[in-house]
Scaffold this motif. Structure first.
Motif, PDB file in Angstrom:
ATOM      1  N   PHE A  50       0.733  -1.258   0.110  1.00  0.00           N
ATOM      2  CA  PHE A  50      -0.195   0.043  -0.009  1.00  0.00           C
ATOM      3  C   PHE A  50       0.950   1.216   0.054  1.00  0.00           C
ATOM      4  O   PHE A  50       0.648   2.121  -0.743  1.00  0.00           O
TER       5      PHE A  50
ATOM      6  N   SER B 153       2.827   1.625  -3.099  1.00  0.00           N
ATOM      7  CA  SER B 153       1.879   2.236  -4.291  1.00  0.00           C
ATOM      8  C   SER B 153       1.560   3.535  -4.177  1.00  0.00           C
ATOM      9  O   SER B 153       1.788   4.294  -5.220  1.00  0.00           O
ATOM     10  N   VAL B 154       1.122   3.946  -2.939  1.00  0.00           N
ATOM     11  CA  VAL B 154       0.735   5.747  -2.800  1.00  0.00           C
ATOM     12  C   VAL B 154       1.989   6.417  -3.121  1.00  0.00           C
ATOM     13  O   VAL B 154       1.611   7.420  -3.884  1.00  0.00           O
TER      14      VAL B 154
ATOM     15  N   THR C  76       5.081   2.164 -10.235  1.00  0.00           N
ATOM     16  CA  THR C  76       5.781   1.344  -9.007  1.00  0.00           C
ATOM     17  C   THR C  76       6.953   0.576  -9.553  1.00  0.00           C
ATOM     18  O   THR C  76       6.987   0.689 -11.067  1.00  0.00           O
TER      19      THR C  76
ATOM     20  N   ALA D 127      -3.662   8.665  -5.992  1.00  0.00           N
ATOM     21  CA  ALA D 127      -3.155   7.743  -5.797  1.00  0.00           C
ATOM     22  C   ALA D 127      -3.546   6.838  -4.520  1.00  0.00           C
ATOM     23  O   ALA D 127      -3.521   5.722  -4.334  1.00  0.00           O
TER      24      ALA D 127
ATOM     25  N   ARG E 272      -6.943   5.145  -5.375  1.00  0.00           N
ATOM     26  CA  ARG E 272      -6.518   3.882  -6.136  1.00  0.00           C
ATOM     27  C   ARG E 272      -5.789   2.643  -5.325  1.00  0.00           C
ATOM     28  O   ARG E 272      -6.242   1.708  -5.671  1.00  0.00           O
ATOM     29  N   SER E 273      -4.936   3.078  -4.563  1.00  0.00           N
ATOM     30  CA  SER E 273      -4.202   2.348  -3.627  1.00  0.00           C
ATOM     31  C   SER E 273      -5.094   1.501  -2.842  1.00  0.00           C
ATOM     32  O   SER E 273      -4.934   0.221  -2.513  1.00  0.00           O
TER      33      SER E 273
ATOM     34  N   CYS F  77      -5.828  -2.337  -2.829  1.00  0.00           N
ATOM     35  CA  CYS F  77      -5.703  -3.414  -1.838  1.00  0.00           C
ATOM     36  C   CYS F  77      -6.850  -4.101  -1.368  1.00  0.00           C
ATOM     37  O   CYS F  77      -6.867  -5.324  -0.611  1.00  0.00           O
TER      38      CYS F  77
END
Length: 155
Positions: A84, A87-88, A97, A120, A123-124, A128
């Protein structure tokens, strides 16, 4: 239509069945104004799954390094947290990434091209949860991308 054609259209998926029925769906990304092939075209599922596997593997390795006991359930929870955060931070700053970079993919906003940190983050969170990523639209975008108004394109 004989049985062979019916089975063939079923095996080819709903997109092929719709095209066999005469529906013109266009190519993936056409409605979004993206090219059919080359840079900035929709990233194919194989690339996206490969990138996800690299990012998850990296997250597991980092989580295993953080947990000294090697407890499997705790490692998987830490791995999800690392995934997480990875990704963020990376999608919200550079647009990809490490796995996406290796597979030649970047995440872009439909409006501005750049993904801001809040987008972001949304989305993350959805990624998850896994289920939104498994629901795709006709352009091949996951529900997490649709809700965040982003798209994964080839570099």
């Amino acid at each position: 239509m004989d049985n062979r054609q019916a089975v063939g259209s079923w095996l080819s998926g709903p997109r092929a069945a719709m095209e066999d029925a005469g529906a013109d769906l266009g190519y993936r990304g056409e409605q979004l104004g993206l090219p059919q092939e080359g840079p900035n075209s929709i990233a194919r599922p194989g690339r996206r799954i490969g990138a996800l596997a690299v990012d998850w593997g990296l997250s597991v390795l980092i989580a295993y390094g953080l947990i000294t006991q090697g407890d499997s359930p705790a490692t998987s929870n830490w791995a999800l947290l690392v995934f997480f955060v990875l990704s963020v931070l990376t999608v919200g700053t550079v647009g990809f990434t490490p796995g996406k970079r290796i597979f030649g993919i970047r995440v872009v906003s439909l409006e501005t091209g750049a993904v801001n940190p809040l987008r972001a983050l949304l989305r993350s969170v959805l990624l998850c949860l896994a289920v939104p990523a498994l629901v795709w639209d006709r352009d091949g975008r996951g529900l997490h991308d649709r809700l965040a108004r982003t798209v994964e394109v080839r570099i």
